[in-house]
Scaffold this active site. Structure first.
Site, PDB file in Angstrom:
ATOM      1  N   TYR A  94       0.846  -1.194   0.000  1.00 34.08           N
ATOM      2  CA  TYR A  94       0.000   0.000   0.000  1.00 34.08           C
ATOM      3  C   TYR A  94       0.876   1.236   0.000  1.00 34.08           C
ATOM      4  O   TYR A  94       2.042   1.194   0.385  1.00 34.08           O
ATOM      5  CB  TYR A  94      -0.930  -0.003   1.221  1.00 34.08           C
ATOM      6  CG  TYR A  94      -2.112   0.914   1.088  1.00 34.08           C
ATOM      7  CD1 TYR A  94      -3.088   0.686   0.126  1.00 34.08           C
ATOM      8  CD2 TYR A  94      -2.259   2.025   1.917  1.00 34.08           C
ATOM      9  CE1 TYR A  94      -4.176   1.533  -0.007  1.00 34.08           C
ATOM     10  CE2 TYR A  94      -3.345   2.869   1.790  1.00 34.08           C
ATOM     11  CZ  TYR A  94      -4.299   2.623   0.825  1.00 34.08           C
ATOM     12  OH  TYR A  94      -5.373   3.468   0.685  1.00 34.08           O
ATOM     13  N   ASN A 167     -14.830   4.776   1.416  1.00 34.35           N
ATOM     14  CA  ASN A 167     -15.474   4.482   0.136  1.00 34.35           C
ATOM     15  C   ASN A 167     -16.429   5.559  -0.363  1.00 34.35           C
ATOM     16  O   ASN A 167     -16.340   5.968  -1.526  1.00 34.35           O
ATOM     17  CB  ASN A 167     -16.181   3.123   0.216  1.00 34.35           C
ATOM     18  CG  ASN A 167     -15.205   1.976   0.371  1.00 34.35           C
ATOM     19  OD1 ASN A 167     -14.074   2.046  -0.097  1.00 34.35           O
ATOM     20  ND2 ASN A 167     -15.637   0.909   1.025  1.00 34.35           N
ATOM     21  N   ASN A 193     -20.054  -3.854  -7.412  1.00 34.19           N
ATOM     22  CA  ASN A 193     -20.572  -4.349  -6.143  1.00 34.19           C
ATOM     23  C   ASN A 193     -19.643  -4.065  -4.975  1.00 34.19           C
ATOM     24  O   ASN A 193     -19.953  -4.398  -3.838  1.00 34.19           O
ATOM     25  CB  ASN A 193     -20.819  -5.853  -6.222  1.00 34.19           C
ATOM     26  CG  ASN A 193     -19.553  -6.625  -6.531  1.00 34.19           C
ATOM     27  OD1 ASN A 193     -18.880  -6.338  -7.518  1.00 34.19           O
ATOM     28  ND2 ASN A 193     -19.221  -7.601  -5.700  1.00 34.19           N
ATOM     29  N   GLY A 286      -8.076   1.478  -8.166  1.00 27.90           N
ATOM     30  CA  GLY A 286      -7.740   0.159  -7.643  1.00 27.90           C
ATOM     31  C   GLY A 286      -7.245  -0.737  -8.757  1.00 27.90           C
ATOM     32  O   GLY A 286      -7.338  -0.384  -9.936  1.00 27.90           O
ATOM     33  N   MET A 288      -7.703  -4.649  -8.816  1.00 25.74           N
ATOM     34  CA  MET A 288      -8.051  -5.968  -8.300  1.00 25.74           C
ATOM     35  C   MET A 288      -7.493  -7.111  -9.144  1.00 25.74           C
ATOM     36  O   MET A 288      -7.137  -8.165  -8.627  1.00 25.74           O
ATOM     37  CB  MET A 288      -9.572  -6.089  -8.196  1.00 25.74           C
ATOM     38  CG  MET A 288     -10.201  -5.188  -7.162  1.00 25.74           C
ATOM     39  SD  MET A 288     -12.011  -5.180  -7.286  1.00 25.74           S
ATOM     40  CE  MET A 288     -12.360  -6.933  -7.178  1.00 25.74           C
TER      41      MET A 288
END
Length: 373
Positions: A94, A167, A193, A286, A288
């Site tokens: 991170y 978020n 989602n 992001g 993922m």
């Protein structure tokens, strides 16, 4: 399965040595004021002394609470979610890594128990959330500095307060900072989602924007689709459906999106770019898929597409604390008006953290794991 919904429809809403922690406290208290001790205590925290698999490096430790002085605020934590950024931070992957050993958790809500003599903006009983990442919210109590906290109203649901500071803030800033969108304009996003994705759907709807929401195929696809529609999603389709020629029929009813929000990367981000309007912007927040974002030369030259990135921690560095507080108040108003709800969640007691960590790292996660204290 291609699903549409009108905006006017209904909306539902391994061990750590005590000496390590003592050394941590001697280094100076930048965000919190805990030291370790050998005897059991009512103050507990999820601590990691090195980076790695959260299931292996996180331990439930007994910690000592220091006295409240000057600008200190004694906080009893109420609830704290497990976010992807928390997992990445523990793994050491991170952009911001606290000194080790550290307490996990970047987000959550607590209640003020006591304040120091120099504290002017908070009082006992107030609800507070972290002002910045790295505070360490996975604990029962802590003494923080006043500047490390932001007060939030107590008339919003607890789970909304616990999941407010990351978020929804990311979603709002991406929707308003990169393109001057007007009611009726459209936005396309993947990972719809996710916590950010669900917030994007709701905030966009409140702003009069239409959303095209891309998700991965899964066994419970209809259940997930219905839930996103209940939040206000206009269109929900799978990654595979996004590649089909029939997808172009969507744009008979709404303009090509000028903004794309990418949390996946790889082929998924390339597909978002393919559907952007000329001159549009794709914002990546992001990765993922752990694959690079790829844009063809023709997309950049002939469509003049823009590629940007967003990280809330950097936004905070570039803006004043008052601006972040203003953002929090905007979001709280949306919550009060029923236009922004917390993601679907599951409350897990702090002592059952292994269960929560395991659930949060499973594929196709549908429930936000929230640690309760």
């Amino acid at each position: 399965m291609l699903v549409s919904r009108r905006l006017t429809g209904a909306r539902a809403r391994a061990p750590l040595l005590a000496s390590l922690l003592e050394a941590w406290c001697r280094q100076g208290r930048t965000t919190s004021s805990y030291s370790a001790f050998s005897e059991p205590s009512h103050v507990r925290a999820l601590v990691y002394g090195n980076h790695g698999d959260p299931a292996k490096v996180i331990q439930l430790k007994n910690l000592e609470l220091t006295a409240v002085e000057g600008s200190d605020v004694h906080v009893k934590m109420l609830a704290a979610p497990i976010n992807p950024s928390d997992i990445n931070m523990i793994q050491g992957n991170y952009g911001l890594l606290p000194k080790l050993p550290a307490v996990g958790g970047n987000e959550g809500v607590g209640q003020v128990i006591a304040v120091g003599s120099s504290v002017s903006g908070l009082k006992p009983g107030d609800w507070v959330i972290p002002a910045n990442a790295g505070l360490g919210t996975w604990r029962t109590e802590a003494v923080f500095s006043e500047e490390a906290l932001i007060g939030v109203p107590k008339d919003i649901p607890l789970q909304s307060a616990a999941t407010l500071g990351v978020n929804p803030c990311t979603a709002y800033r991406m929707l308003v900072d990169f393109e001057q969108l007007q009611p009726g304009d459209s936005v396309i996003q993947n990972a719809s989602n996710s916590g950010v994705g669900q917030a994007v759907i709701q905030i966009a709807s409140a702003l009069g924007l239409k959303t095209i929401n891309v998700i991965r195929d899964r066994p419970d696809i209809k259940k997930l689709t219905d839930r996103l529609k209940d939040l206000g999603a206009d269109y929900v389709l799978t990654e595979e459906e996004l590649r089909m020629p029939e997808t172009k029929n969507i744009f008979k009813d709404l303009p090509l999106p000028r903004l794309a929000l990418n949390c996946v990367g790889g082929k998924s981000s390339t597909e978002l770019l393919r559907h952007l309007a000329p001159g549009g912007t794709m914002v990546t927040y992001g990765g993922m898929a752990k694959q690079p974002v790829t844009a063809s030369v023709s997309m950049l030259i002939f469509k003049d597409l823009k590629l940007r990135g967003f990280w809330l921690s950097q936004w905070k560095k570039n803006h004043s604390p008052d601006e972040f507080k203003e953002l929090i108040l905007i979001l709280c108003n949306l919550i009060r008006q029923g236009q922004l709800t917390a993601p679907a969640w599951s409350g897990i007691p702090l002592q059952d953290y292994q269960q929560a960590l395991e659930a949060s790292m499973k594929p196709f996660v549908s429930l936000k794991q929230i640690l309760t204290m």
